[in-house]
Design a protein around this motif. Structure first.
Motif, mmCIF file in Angstrom:
data_model
loop_
_atom_site.group_PDB
_atom_site.id
_atom_site.type_symbol
_atom_site.label_atom_id
_atom_site.label_comp_id
_atom_site.label_asym_id
_atom_site.label_seq_id
_atom_site.Cartn_x
_atom_site.Cartn_y
_atom_site.Cartn_z
ATOM 1 N N MET A 1 25.681 -1.755 7.472
ATOM 2 C CA MET A 1 26.313 -1.096 8.612
ATOM 3 C C MET A 1 27.807 -1.299 8.571
ATOM 4 O O MET A 1 28.300 -2.365 8.220
ATOM 5 N N THR A 2 28.499 -0.260 8.932
ATOM 6 C CA THR A 2 29.954 -0.353 8.909
ATOM 7 C C THR A 2 30.516 -0.080 10.284
ATOM 8 O O THR A 2 30.082 0.833 10.960
ATOM 9 N N GLN A 3 31.443 -0.907 10.671
ATOM 10 C CA GLN A 3 32.117 -0.705 11.933
ATOM 11 C C GLN A 3 33.132 0.419 11.762
ATOM 12 O O GLN A 3 33.827 0.465 10.768
ATOM 13 N N PRO A 4 33.210 1.288 12.759
ATOM 14 C CA PRO A 4 34.251 2.309 12.659
ATOM 15 C C PRO A 4 35.625 1.649 12.741
ATOM 16 O O PRO A 4 35.824 0.724 13.518
ATOM 17 N N HIS A 5 36.509 2.094 11.904
ATOM 18 C CA HIS A 5 37.829 1.488 11.856
ATOM 19 C C HIS A 5 38.897 2.541 12.059
ATOM 20 O O HIS A 5 38.844 3.606 11.464
ATOM 21 N N ASP A 6 39.823 2.255 12.911
ATOM 22 C CA ASP A 6 40.940 3.181 13.086
ATOM 23 C C ASP A 6 41.854 3.104 11.879
ATOM 24 O O ASP A 6 42.435 4.091 11.454
ATOM 25 N N ASP A 7 41.965 1.919 11.354
ATOM 26 C CA ASP A 7 42.900 1.704 10.262
ATOM 27 C C ASP A 7 42.170 1.739 8.923
ATOM 28 O O ASP A 7 41.416 0.834 8.602
ATOM 29 N N PRO A 8 42.379 2.795 8.153
ATOM 30 C CA PRO A 8 41.680 2.873 6.860
ATOM 31 C C PRO A 8 42.069 1.722 5.944
ATOM 32 O O PRO A 8 41.273 1.315 5.096
ATOM 33 N N CYS A 9 43.262 1.203 6.122
ATOM 34 C CA CYS A 9 43.690 0.090 5.272
ATOM 35 C C CYS A 9 42.918 -1.180 5.598
ATOM 36 O O CYS A 9 42.615 -1.964 4.712
ATOM 37 N N ALA A 10 42.576 -1.362 6.866
ATOM 38 C CA ALA A 10 41.788 -2.530 7.244
ATOM 39 C C ALA A 10 40.397 -2.430 6.621
ATOM 40 O O ALA A 10 39.858 -3.406 6.108
ATOM 41 N N HIS A 11 39.862 -1.232 6.657
ATOM 42 C CA HIS A 11 38.557 -1.002 6.046
ATOM 43 C C HIS A 11 38.641 -1.244 4.544
ATOM 44 O O HIS A 11 37.773 -1.866 3.938
ATOM 45 N N CYS A 12 39.704 -0.769 3.965
ATOM 46 C CA CYS A 12 39.927 -0.919 2.534
ATOM 47 C C CYS A 12 40.010 -2.402 2.165
ATOM 48 O O CYS A 12 39.468 -2.840 1.165
ATOM 49 N N GLU A 13 40.675 -3.135 3.012
ATOM 50 C CA GLU A 13 40.827 -4.556 2.743
ATOM 51 C C GLU A 13 39.489 -5.273 2.803
ATOM 52 O O GLU A 13 39.217 -6.178 2.025
ATOM 53 N N GLU A 14 38.644 -4.828 3.732
ATOM 54 C CA GLU A 14 37.304 -5.416 3.829
ATOM 55 C C GLU A 14 36.509 -5.206 2.549
ATOM 56 O O GLU A 14 35.661 -6.007 2.189
ATOM 57 N N MET A 15 36.790 -4.101 1.902
ATOM 58 C CA MET A 15 36.017 -3.781 0.704
ATOM 59 C C MET A 15 36.627 -4.381 -0.553
ATOM 60 O O MET A 15 36.049 -4.302 -1.632
ATOM 61 N N MET A 16 37.785 -4.983 -0.381
ATOM 62 C CA MET A 16 38.491 -5.445 -1.573
ATOM 63 C C MET A 16 37.729 -6.503 -2.357
ATOM 64 O O MET A 16 37.553 -6.375 -3.566
ATOM 65 N N GLN A 17 37.280 -7.559 -1.661
ATOM 66 C CA GLN A 17 36.581 -8.623 -2.392
ATOM 67 C C GLN A 17 35.300 -8.113 -3.052
ATOM 68 O O GLN A 17 35.097 -8.327 -4.243
ATOM 69 N N PRO A 18 34.443 -7.415 -2.274
ATOM 70 C CA PRO A 18 33.251 -6.856 -2.944
ATOM 71 C C PRO A 18 33.603 -5.884 -4.065
ATOM 72 O O PRO A 18 32.902 -5.812 -5.080
ATOM 73 N N TYR A 19 34.695 -5.158 -3.871
ATOM 74 C CA TYR A 19 35.116 -4.230 -4.925
ATOM 75 C C TYR A 19 35.460 -5.008 -6.194
ATOM 76 O O TYR A 19 35.026 -4.665 -7.293
ATOM 77 N N LEU A 20 36.220 -6.061 -6.018
ATOM 78 C CA LEU A 20 36.627 -6.861 -7.168
ATOM 79 C C LEU A 20 35.441 -7.608 -7.777
ATOM 80 O O LEU A 20 35.437 -7.928 -8.960
ATOM 81 N N ASP A 21 34.451 -7.879 -6.937
ATOM 82 C CA ASP A 21 33.241 -8.530 -7.435
ATOM 83 C C ASP A 21 32.272 -7.534 -8.062
ATOM 84 O O ASP A 21 31.232 -7.916 -8.568
ATOM 85 N N HIS A 22 32.630 -6.248 -7.963
ATOM 86 C CA HIS A 22 31.787 -5.171 -8.490
ATOM 87 C C HIS A 22 30.405 -5.160 -7.852
ATOM 88 O O HIS A 22 29.399 -4.970 -8.524
ATOM 89 N N ILE A 23 30.393 -5.439 -6.550
ATOM 90 C CA ILE A 23 29.099 -5.407 -5.873
ATOM 91 C C ILE A 23 29.033 -4.293 -4.842
ATOM 92 O O ILE A 23 28.104 -4.229 -4.051
ATOM 93 N N LEU A 24 30.021 -3.406 -4.848
ATOM 94 C CA LEU A 24 29.971 -2.258 -3.952
ATOM 95 C C LEU A 24 28.972 -1.242 -4.487
ATOM 96 O O LEU A 24 28.746 -1.161 -5.692
ATOM 97 N N THR A 25 28.410 -0.468 -3.556
ATOM 98 C CA THR A 25 27.593 0.648 -4.005
ATOM 99 C C THR A 25 28.531 1.696 -4.599
ATOM 100 O O THR A 25 29.740 1.662 -4.371
#
Ligand SMILES: [Zn+2]
Length: 80
Positions: A1-25
Motif C-alpha cells: 500500500m502506498t500513501q498518497p504523496h503531494d510531493d513526488p520527490c518525497a515518494h521518490c526518496e521513499e523508494m530510493m533504498q529499495p530501488y538501490l537494493d533492487h527489491i522494487l517491483t
C-alpha cells in the motif's frame, strides 16, 4: 500500500533504498526511473546514494589479504 504523496520527490526518496537494493517491483522501478528522468535533484540523490553504497561495500568487504596487498604493491597501486 502506498500513501498518497503531494510531493513526488518525497515518494521518490521513499523508494530510493529499495530501488538501490533492487527489491522494487518492475512497476515501482519504472516509476522511480521515470521520476529520475525529469527530476535532477532526485537523480543526484540517487547517484550519491549509489556511489556511497559502492564505497561502503568496498570499505567493508573483507580486509585486504596479505597476498592481495602484495599484488597491489607490485602493481604500484597506492593503497590509501
Ligand atoms: Zn524528485
Amino acid at each position: 500500500m502506498t500513501q498518497p504523496h503531494d510531493d513526488p520527490c518525497a515518494h521518490c526518496e521513499e523508494m530510493m533504498q529499495p530501488y538501490l537494493d533492487h527489491i522494487l517491483t518492475e512497476g515501482e522501478r519504472l516509476e522511480a526511473e521515470h521520476h529520475l528522468d525529469d527530476c535532477e535533484w532526485c537523480r543526484r540523490r540517487y547517484r550519491f546514494e549509489e556511489s556511497l553504497r559502492v564505497y561502503v561495500r568496498q570499505a567493508v568487504s573483507e580486509p585486504m589479504s596479505a597476498s592481495l596487498k602484495q599484488k597491489l604493491s607490485a602493481l604500484r597501486i597506492p593503497l590509501n
